[in-house]
Design an enzyme around this catalytic site. Structure first.
Site, PDB file in Angstrom:
ATOM      1  N   GLU A   1       1.609  -1.532   8.170  1.00 38.79           N
ATOM      2  CA  GLU A   1       0.784  -0.453   8.726  1.00 38.79           C
ATOM      3  C   GLU A   1       0.748  -0.367  10.259  1.00 38.79           C
ATOM      4  O   GLU A   1       1.134   0.629  10.854  1.00 38.79           O
ATOM      5  CB  GLU A   1      -0.652  -0.633   8.175  1.00 38.79           C
ATOM      6  CG  GLU A   1      -1.701   0.262   8.781  1.00 38.79           C
ATOM      7  CD  GLU A   1      -1.516   1.709   8.381  1.00 38.79           C
ATOM      8  OE1 GLU A   1      -1.468   1.990   7.182  1.00 38.79           O
ATOM      9  OE2 GLU A   1      -1.428   2.566   9.266  1.00 38.79           O
TER      10      GLU A   1
ATOM     11  N   GLY B   1      -7.653  19.678  20.267  1.00 35.90           N
ATOM     12  CA  GLY B   1      -7.179  21.051  20.335  1.00 35.90           C
ATOM     13  C   GLY B   1      -7.763  21.775  21.528  1.00 35.90           C
ATOM     14  O   GLY B   1      -7.962  21.184  22.590  1.00 35.90           O
ATOM     15  N   GLY B   2      -8.076  23.045  21.333  1.00 40.47           N
ATOM     16  CA  GLY B   2      -8.565  23.857  22.443  1.00 40.47           C
ATOM     17  C   GLY B   2     -10.061  23.718  22.685  1.00 40.47           C
ATOM     18  O   GLY B   2     -10.587  24.287  23.631  1.00 40.47           O
TER      19      GLY B   2
ATOM     20  N   ASP C   1       0.688   3.497   6.044  1.00 41.05           N
ATOM     21  CA  ASP C   1       0.852   3.178   4.622  1.00 41.05           C
ATOM     22  C   ASP C   1       0.562   4.367   3.704  1.00 41.05           C
ATOM     23  O   ASP C   1       1.456   5.016   3.204  1.00 41.05           O
ATOM     24  CB  ASP C   1      -0.068   2.010   4.251  1.00 41.05           C
ATOM     25  CG  ASP C   1       0.498   0.674   4.730  1.00 41.05           C
ATOM     26  OD1 ASP C   1       1.693   0.616   5.040  1.00 41.05           O
ATOM     27  OD2 ASP C   1      -0.258  -0.296   4.793  1.00 41.05           O
TER      28      ASP C   1
ATOM     29  N   GLN D   1       0.782  -1.248   0.000  1.00 42.99           N
ATOM     30  CA  GLN D   1       0.000   0.000   0.000  1.00 42.99           C
ATOM     31  C   GLN D   1       0.811   1.294   0.000  1.00 42.99           C
ATOM     32  O   GLN D   1       0.472   2.232  -0.734  1.00 42.99           O
ATOM     33  CB  GLN D   1      -0.960   0.006   1.218  1.00 42.99           C
ATOM     34  CG  GLN D   1      -1.863   1.213   1.214  1.00 42.99           C
ATOM     35  CD  GLN D   1      -2.911   1.259   2.316  1.00 42.99           C
ATOM     36  OE1 GLN D   1      -3.476   2.289   2.567  1.00 42.99           O
ATOM     37  NE2 GLN D   1      -3.191   0.165   2.982  1.00 42.99           N
TER      38      GLN D   1
HETATM   39  N1  COA Z   1      11.764  -9.696  -9.801  1.00 42.35           N
HETATM   40  C1  COA Z   1      12.502 -10.446  -8.983  1.00 42.35           C
HETATM   41  N2  COA Z   1      12.525 -10.273  -7.644  1.00 42.35           N
HETATM   42  C2  COA Z   1      11.752  -9.310  -7.153  1.00 42.35           C
HETATM   43  C3  COA Z   1      10.950  -8.486  -7.958  1.00 42.35           C
HETATM   44  C4  COA Z   1      10.979  -8.726  -9.350  1.00 42.35           C
HETATM   45  N3  COA Z   1      10.242  -7.998 -10.193  1.00 42.35           N
HETATM   46  N4  COA Z   1      10.281  -7.629  -7.174  1.00 42.35           N
HETATM   47  C5  COA Z   1      10.658  -7.888  -5.916  1.00 42.35           C
HETATM   48  N5  COA Z   1      11.552  -8.911  -5.905  1.00 42.35           N
HETATM   49  C6  COA Z   1      12.209  -9.492  -4.732  1.00 42.35           C
HETATM   50  C7  COA Z   1      13.119  -8.511  -4.044  1.00 42.35           C
HETATM   51  O1  COA Z   1      14.350  -8.397  -4.675  1.00 42.35           O
HETATM   52  C8  COA Z   1      13.198  -9.140  -2.657  1.00 42.35           C
HETATM   53  O2  COA Z   1      14.073 -10.238  -2.696  1.00 42.35           O
HETATM   54  P1  COA Z   1      15.230 -10.528  -1.563  1.00 42.35           P
HETATM   55  O3  COA Z   1      14.564 -10.373  -0.245  1.00 42.35           O
HETATM   56  O4  COA Z   1      15.674 -11.924  -1.873  1.00 42.35           O
HETATM   57  O5  COA Z   1      16.308  -9.539  -1.722  1.00 42.35           O
HETATM   58  C9  COA Z   1      11.779  -9.661  -2.513  1.00 42.35           C
HETATM   59  O6  COA Z   1      11.227  -9.814  -3.791  1.00 42.35           O
HETATM   60  C10 COA Z   1      10.846  -8.657  -1.829  1.00 42.35           C
HETATM   61  O7  COA Z   1      11.181  -8.594  -0.565  1.00 42.35           O
HETATM   62  P2  COA Z   1      10.389  -7.672   0.470  1.00 42.35           P
HETATM   63  O8  COA Z   1      10.097  -6.332  -0.055  1.00 42.35           O
HETATM   64  O9  COA Z   1      11.225  -7.702   1.703  1.00 42.35           O
HETATM   65  O10 COA Z   1       8.996  -8.433   0.617  1.00 42.35           O
HETATM   66  P3  COA Z   1       8.301  -9.071   1.881  1.00 42.35           P
HETATM   67  O11 COA Z   1       7.007  -9.601   1.379  1.00 42.35           O
HETATM   68  O12 COA Z   1       9.171 -10.030   2.604  1.00 42.35           O
HETATM   69  O13 COA Z   1       8.043  -7.830   2.867  1.00 42.35           O
HETATM   70  C11 COA Z   1       7.204  -5.670   3.442  1.00 42.35           C
HETATM   71  C12 COA Z   1       6.991  -6.940   2.634  1.00 42.35           C
HETATM   72  C13 COA Z   1       6.118  -4.691   3.052  1.00 42.35           C
HETATM   73  C14 COA Z   1       7.128  -5.993   4.933  1.00 42.35           C
HETATM   74  C15 COA Z   1       8.592  -5.083   3.087  1.00 42.35           C
HETATM   75  O14 COA Z   1       8.664  -4.904   1.701  1.00 42.35           O
HETATM   76  C16 COA Z   1       8.891  -3.766   3.768  1.00 42.35           C
HETATM   77  O15 COA Z   1       9.183  -3.715   4.965  1.00 42.35           O
HETATM   78  N6  COA Z   1       8.849  -2.665   3.002  1.00 42.35           N
HETATM   79  C17 COA Z   1       9.213  -1.357   3.461  1.00 42.35           C
HETATM   80  C18 COA Z   1       8.147  -0.771   4.313  1.00 42.35           C
HETATM   81  C19 COA Z   1       6.825  -0.732   3.624  1.00 42.35           C
HETATM   82  O16 COA Z   1       6.654  -0.133   2.600  1.00 42.35           O
HETATM   83  N7  COA Z   1       5.848  -1.362   4.277  1.00 42.35           N
HETATM   84  C20 COA Z   1       4.468  -1.121   3.965  1.00 42.35           C
HETATM   85  C21 COA Z   1       3.930  -1.897   2.926  1.00 42.35           C
HETATM   86  S1  COA Z   1       2.260  -1.356   2.737  1.00 42.35           S
END
Ligand code: COA
Length: 416
Positions: free
Chosen positions: A140, A248-249, A169, A17
């Site tokens: 979130e 607020g106030g 988010d 998001q």
């Molecule tokens: N092709 C190949 N690999 C891809 C890709 C693509 N097009 N797009 C993403 N990937 C891979 C990334 O390289 C990563 O791989 P790695 O961990 O081996 O290096 C993986 O997919 C994505 O990892 P990540 O973003 O950590 O996903 P997750 O599902 O484990 O975690 C979150 C999700 C949201 C918790 C995390 O992305 C995060 O903390 N983001 C930052 C904060 C954030 O925006 N959170 C709110 C989301 S609403």
């Protein structure tokens, strides 16, 4: 009409998001947003909480309108090559992967800057760079807890509470959009791109600014007169949860209206603005309160504010929330009905203003979404459907100079 961001090409490497909310906003205003997704699966929200089998979930469609979808495996050499071409020809890259994911993919800030020194690289992370939690993945509610919203939301006799509003988010996405637009204006002056980073914790805290105000006031004077704990309850050394108190106030509270026994949303929010005391007394049929020293000033009212709210509730007992607001608006009293999602979805004013829009979609039929909350005199953002997974792969690759044979070859190695 040309849209203000027309000609700005954005690589949308976002998911879930926070990031998608940012790039969707920029797409509404005319940017060419290319969402890069993993072949076969794409953004995880395409599949999350589906209400129609085999059709993208609303979670996805409501955050990815007006975008193109390019499937690309950016961990494969062939995919990296395509991404590099795209980077050379784009203005902005937006990502919200977990910490270090972009670096592990081989696209550190230094590398991106080397590929395209004019490019703006915008990131959302849970915590800011260098923070002692900067290795954490964040969603979130985690951000709402880390940013001060949860400890200050809810009732004093209950646990810390999460808001339904996406403070972690979408709010962070809006902060990032401001950062990107600022960096684009900066680039017009310097010719250089830069890195823009926004953390979810910081964005939540930015919206909890008044609670940091309250922490300092509490430390200085030992109480907070606008909180329900004052003057009969107790304060500790941290800002308490204030229930539905006004921030607020002016004191305010959520008050019951006719039908509250069976309708959980038969309530209004009522604010006692200082200078509206006289109209309030008149509206309630309590003219004797206007000059009564026990009621006349905000300070005098505060010790028995709940008794005043109870009197207002007695007055509201035979009025629906809509009838009550129709009376109170004539007295210039700041108030509103507590509206449900169903009421908002069908609100004719929101439909007319383009805040609630119905969008036709290839697989879903049509769906409702929230359109641009920002209104312009010279721009009416039009919301178009979110893309199917990989819908624009061929179009984007062709725009980068790939031939039909090249595209076929990329498909063969499953890079797109
Ligand atoms: N092709 C190949 N690999 C891809 C890709 C693509 N097009 N797009 C993403 N990937 C891979 C990334 O390289 C990563 O791989 P790695 O961990 O081996 O290096 C993986 O997919 C994505 O990892 P990540 O973003 O950590 O996903 P997750 O599902 O484990 O975690 C979150 C999700 C949201 C918790 C995390 O992305 C995060 O903390 N983001 C930052 C904060 C954030 O925006 N959170 C709110 C989301 S609403």
């Amino acid at each position: 009409m040309t849209k203000p961001l027309e000609g700005i090409r954005i690589i949308d490497f976002t998911h879930v998001q926070a990031g998608p909310a940012c790039t969707q906003l920029l797409a509404w205003f005319g940017a060419d947003v290319i969402k890069v997704e993993r072949p076969g699966s794409g953004d995880v929200t395409r599949n999350q909480l589906r209400d129609i089998p085999d059709a993208d979930a609303l979670y996805f469609t409501m955050l990815n309108s007006n975008k193109k979808s390019l499937t690309l495996d950016t961990k494969k050499p062939e995919g990296k090559e395509v991404l590099e071409k795209l980077i050379r020809e784009s203005d902005v890259l937006v990502e919200n992967f977990g910490p270090g994911a972009l670096d592990r993919m081989g696209f550190s800030w230094e590398r991106l800057n080397e590929l395209n020194p004019k490019m703006i690289v915008a990131s959302v992370k849970g915590f800011s760079d260098g923070h002692h939690y900067d290795d954490l993945k964040v969603y979130e509610n985690v951000a709402q807890c880390a940013g001060g919203a949860a400890s200050t939301t809810g009732f004093w006799d209950g646990p810390p509470t999460i808001s339904a509003a996406a403070l972690g988010d979408s709010n962070t996405g809006m902060h990032l959009a401001i950062g990107i637009l600022t960096a684009l204006l900066g680039r017009d002056k310097t010719g250089k791109g830069q890195k823009v980073a926004v953390s979810m914790q910081d964005s939540v805290l930015n919206l909890c600014r008044v609670k940091l105000r309250d922490q300092q006031r509490l430390e200085r004077v030992g109480y907070l007169e606008e909180y329900p704990q004052y003057p009969h309850g107790e304060f500790s050394d941290v800002v308490p949860r204030g229930g539905n108190a006004g921030g607020g106030g002016q004191p305010g509270w959520v008050l019951k209206c006719k039908g509250w026994e069976s309708d959980p949303n038969a309530y209004i929010y009522f604010t006692i603005q200082g200078h509206a005391w006289e109209p309030i007394c008149k509206a309630l049929g309590k003219p004797e309160w206007i000059d009564d020293p026990a009621y006349k000033t905000a300070e005098a009212r505060q010790p028995h504010i709940f008794e005043i709210f109870k009197t207002i509730e007695d007055w509201l007992a035979d009025k629906t929330k809509f009838e009550a607001v129709d009376i109170l608006r004539k007295f210039d009293i700041p108030c509103a009905p507590v509206l449900t999602m169903k009421e908002l979805a069908n609100d004719p004013s929101l439909r007319a203003s383009g805040t609630i829009v119905e969008v036709p979609h290839k697989k879903r039929g049509s769906y409702l979404t929230v359109g641009s909350p920002i209104k312009f005199s010279d721009l009416k953002p039009e919301v178009t459907a979110s893309p199917l997974l990989g819908e624009h792969t061929e179009e984007v690759l062709a725009s980068l100079g790939y031939s039909k044979q090249d595209i076929f070859n990329l498909r063969e190695v499953k890079a797109v």
